[in-house]
Design a protein around this motif. Structure first.
Motif, mmCIF file in Angstrom:
data_model
loop_
_atom_site.group_PDB
_atom_site.id
_atom_site.type_symbol
_atom_site.label_atom_id
_atom_site.label_comp_id
_atom_site.label_asym_id
_atom_site.label_seq_id
_atom_site.Cartn_x
_atom_site.Cartn_y
_atom_site.Cartn_z
ATOM 1 N N LYS A 154 0.922 -1.331 -0.025
ATOM 2 C CA LYS A 154 -0.046 -0.099 -0.116
ATOM 3 C C LYS A 154 0.889 1.203 0.014
ATOM 4 C CE LYS A 154 -3.972 -2.020 0.454
ATOM 5 N NZ LYS A 154 -5.375 -2.069 -0.539
ATOM 6 N N LEU A 155 0.744 2.142 -0.944
ATOM 7 C CA LEU A 155 1.688 3.248 -1.178
ATOM 8 C C LEU A 155 1.002 4.432 -0.903
ATOM 9 C CD1 LEU A 155 3.103 2.015 -4.669
ATOM 10 C CD2 LEU A 155 4.002 1.504 -2.133
ATOM 11 N N LEU A 156 1.590 5.552 -0.257
ATOM 12 C CA LEU A 156 1.042 6.868 -0.219
ATOM 13 C C LEU A 156 1.946 7.806 -0.729
ATOM 14 C CD1 LEU A 156 -0.477 6.998 3.702
ATOM 15 C CD2 LEU A 156 -1.612 7.030 1.344
ATOM 16 N N LYS A 157 1.628 9.004 -1.167
ATOM 17 C CA LYS A 157 2.524 9.826 -1.618
ATOM 18 C C LYS A 157 2.294 11.006 -0.431
ATOM 19 C CE LYS A 157 3.975 12.746 -5.427
ATOM 20 N NZ LYS A 157 3.852 13.307 -6.817
ATOM 21 N N GLU A 158 3.436 11.336 0.135
ATOM 22 C CA GLU A 158 3.721 12.268 1.425
ATOM 23 C C GLU A 158 4.846 13.252 0.847
ATOM 24 O OE1 GLU A 158 2.393 9.494 5.166
ATOM 25 O OE2 GLU A 158 4.652 9.940 4.655
ATOM 26 N N GLY A 159 4.401 14.353 0.630
ATOM 27 C CA GLY A 159 5.425 15.627 0.065
ATOM 28 C C GLY A 159 5.513 15.121 -1.333
ATOM 29 N N PRO A 160 6.888 15.054 -1.764
ATOM 30 C CA PRO A 160 7.122 14.882 -3.126
ATOM 31 C C PRO A 160 7.289 13.463 -3.454
ATOM 32 C CG PRO A 160 9.169 15.792 -2.082
ATOM 33 C CD PRO A 160 7.920 15.645 -1.032
ATOM 34 N N MET A 161 7.279 12.445 -2.416
ATOM 35 C CA MET A 161 7.621 11.014 -2.639
ATOM 36 C C MET A 161 6.762 10.073 -2.197
ATOM 37 S SD MET A 161 11.323 9.357 -1.163
ATOM 38 C CE MET A 161 11.136 8.011 -0.406
ATOM 39 N N TRP A 162 6.545 8.968 -3.066
ATOM 40 C CA TRP A 162 5.943 7.941 -2.743
ATOM 41 C C TRP A 162 6.696 7.215 -1.547
ATOM 42 C CZ3 TRP A 162 1.093 6.921 -4.274
ATOM 43 C CH2 TRP A 162 0.670 7.578 -5.488
ATOM 44 N N ARG A 163 5.820 6.568 -0.802
ATOM 45 C CA ARG A 163 6.313 5.753 0.425
ATOM 46 C C ARG A 163 5.381 4.560 0.754
ATOM 47 N NH1 ARG A 163 9.617 9.740 3.055
ATOM 48 N NH2 ARG A 163 8.765 12.036 2.270
ATOM 49 N N ILE A 164 6.078 3.570 1.481
ATOM 50 C CA ILE A 164 5.135 2.134 1.913
ATOM 51 C C ILE A 164 4.117 2.644 3.070
ATOM 52 C CG2 ILE A 164 5.612 0.077 2.624
ATOM 53 C CD1 ILE A 164 8.261 0.477 1.381
ATOM 54 N N ALA A 165 3.018 2.466 3.003
ATOM 55 C CA ALA A 165 1.982 2.499 4.136
ATOM 56 C C ALA A 165 1.788 1.084 4.623
ATOM 57 C CB ALA A 165 0.764 3.265 3.461
ATOM 58 N N ASP A 166 1.973 0.193 3.946
ATOM 59 C CA ASP A 166 1.630 -1.160 4.395
ATOM 60 C C ASP A 166 2.266 -2.113 3.606
ATOM 61 O OD1 ASP A 166 0.883 -3.129 6.161
ATOM 62 O OD2 ASP A 166 -1.249 -3.070 5.775
ATOM 63 N N VAL A 167 2.564 -3.340 4.153
ATOM 64 C CA VAL A 167 3.184 -4.367 3.232
ATOM 65 C C VAL A 167 2.330 -5.545 3.807
ATOM 66 C CG1 VAL A 167 5.116 -6.001 2.871
ATOM 67 C CG2 VAL A 167 5.376 -3.706 3.157
ATOM 68 N N ILE A 168 1.522 -6.333 2.759
ATOM 69 C CA ILE A 168 0.677 -7.437 3.038
ATOM 70 C C ILE A 168 1.343 -8.511 2.567
ATOM 71 C CG2 ILE A 168 -1.810 -8.097 2.727
ATOM 72 C CD1 ILE A 168 -2.505 -4.999 2.542
ATOM 73 N N ASP A 169 1.397 -9.619 3.219
ATOM 74 C CA ASP A 169 2.078 -10.764 2.710
ATOM 75 C C ASP A 169 0.999 -11.613 1.922
ATOM 76 O OD1 ASP A 169 0.501 -12.470 4.536
ATOM 77 O OD2 ASP A 169 2.282 -12.578 5.903
ATOM 78 N N ASP A 170 1.411 -12.676 1.390
ATOM 79 C CA ASP A 170 0.618 -13.607 0.611
ATOM 80 C C ASP A 170 -0.500 -14.211 1.292
ATOM 81 O OD1 ASP A 170 2.180 -15.361 1.900
ATOM 82 O OD2 ASP A 170 2.825 -16.544 -0.083
ATOM 83 N N LYS A 171 -0.456 -14.319 2.471
ATOM 84 C CA LYS A 171 -1.484 -14.989 3.439
ATOM 85 C C LYS A 171 -2.450 -13.697 3.677
ATOM 86 C CE LYS A 171 1.401 -18.619 5.181
ATOM 87 N NZ LYS A 171 2.733 -18.194 4.645
ATOM 88 N N GLY A 172 -2.398 -12.481 3.374
ATOM 89 C CA GLY A 172 -3.187 -11.363 3.549
ATOM 90 C C GLY A 172 -2.923 -10.867 5.089
ATOM 91 N N LYS A 173 -1.686 -11.240 5.685
ATOM 92 C CA LYS A 173 -1.328 -10.581 7.021
ATOM 93 C C LYS A 173 -0.630 -9.038 6.848
ATOM 94 C CE LYS A 173 0.924 -11.927 11.257
ATOM 95 N NZ LYS A 173 0.296 -12.662 12.133
ATOM 96 N N SER A 174 -1.150 -8.088 7.389
ATOM 97 C CA SER A 174 -0.603 -6.840 7.363
ATOM 98 C C SER A 174 0.328 -6.455 8.174
ATOM 99 C CB SER A 174 -2.020 -5.918 7.464
ATOM 100 O OG SER A 174 -1.487 -4.633 7.907
ATOM 101 N N LEU A 175 1.583 -5.917 7.812
ATOM 102 C CA LEU A 175 2.331 -5.512 8.712
ATOM 103 C C LEU A 175 1.925 -4.426 9.517
ATOM 104 C CD1 LEU A 175 5.152 -5.553 9.839
ATOM 105 C CD2 LEU A 175 5.935 -3.910 7.683
ATOM 106 N N HIS A 176 1.255 -3.420 8.843
ATOM 107 C CA HIS A 176 0.567 -2.318 9.517
ATOM 108 C C HIS A 176 -0.061 -2.668 10.644
ATOM 109 C CE1 HIS A 176 -2.592 0.642 10.601
ATOM 110 N NE2 HIS A 176 -1.484 1.777 10.123
#
Length: 188
Positions: A154-176
């Motif tokens: 999951k990506l967000l653009k904060e300021g001038p740059m894209w950033r990672i907002a979450d990483v979800i694994d192949d089992k649907g588990k969210s790091l966030h």
């Protein structure tokens, strides 16, 4: 006579401008742009677009680690420019809680490759779905150590740059969500 003087002055002015322009313009082949690697390449791509950012993240994982990345040395948990403000706050809490409890943090691996070490790493595909001008989802397939892996960024653009907002694994588990659970239990 006056017209001839004006014409001569115009020709002299154009000639002088052409000469000065020619002297000040550097030849294109003289100074090639440096090839960016590591985090510098990811930061530059993050300012370009979401797809370039994701591809640069995974290219960084596959780069040889012969020399240390100077930008890597300055990164502390909770202050990583690759992650959104919220993710950085959650990573910071995870790190502080692990130190307080004298345990390993939940995030003790590289979430981009879902690994400690990348081996024979290769990005296979990226499917980007824009959600708004400031948000996108990237479905990623990559190989590491001979095994295929899938994950969603999951990506967000904060300021001038894209950033990672979450990483979800192949089992649907969210790091966030995992990090949020730690933060919710942390003492205030």
């Amino acid at each position: 006579m006056r017209i001839q003087a004006l014409a001569t002055a115009a020709v002299l002015a154009l000639t002088a401008a052409a000469c000065s322009e020619q002297k000040s313009a550097p030849a294109a082949a003289e100074t090639p742009a440096p090839v960016l690697t590591g985090r510098a390449a990811v930061y530059a791509a993050g300012e370009k677009d979401a797809d370039a950012f994701v591809r640069a993240l995974y290219a960084r994982v596959s780069e040889p680690k012969d020399t240390p990345d100077p930008a890597e040395a300055t990164i502390t948990p909770g202050r990583d420019p690759l992650y959104s403000r919220t993710m950085n706050a959650l990573i910071g809490v995870d790190d502080r809680e692990a130190k307080r409890k004298k345990t390993a943090p939940r995030l003790d691996y590289d979430p981009i490759c879902a690994c400690q070490d990348a081996e024979a790493f290769a990005l296979k595909s990226v499917t980007l779905t824009p959600e708004s001008p400031q948000a996108a989802t990237a479905e990623v397939v990559f190989a590491n150590a001979g095994q295929d892996h899938r994950q969603t960024l999951k990506l967000l653009k904060e300021g001038p740059m894209w950033r990672i907002a979450d990483v979800i694994d192949d089992k649907g588990k969210s790091l966030h969500d995992d990090l949020m659970a730690i933060a919710e239990k942390a003492p205030g």
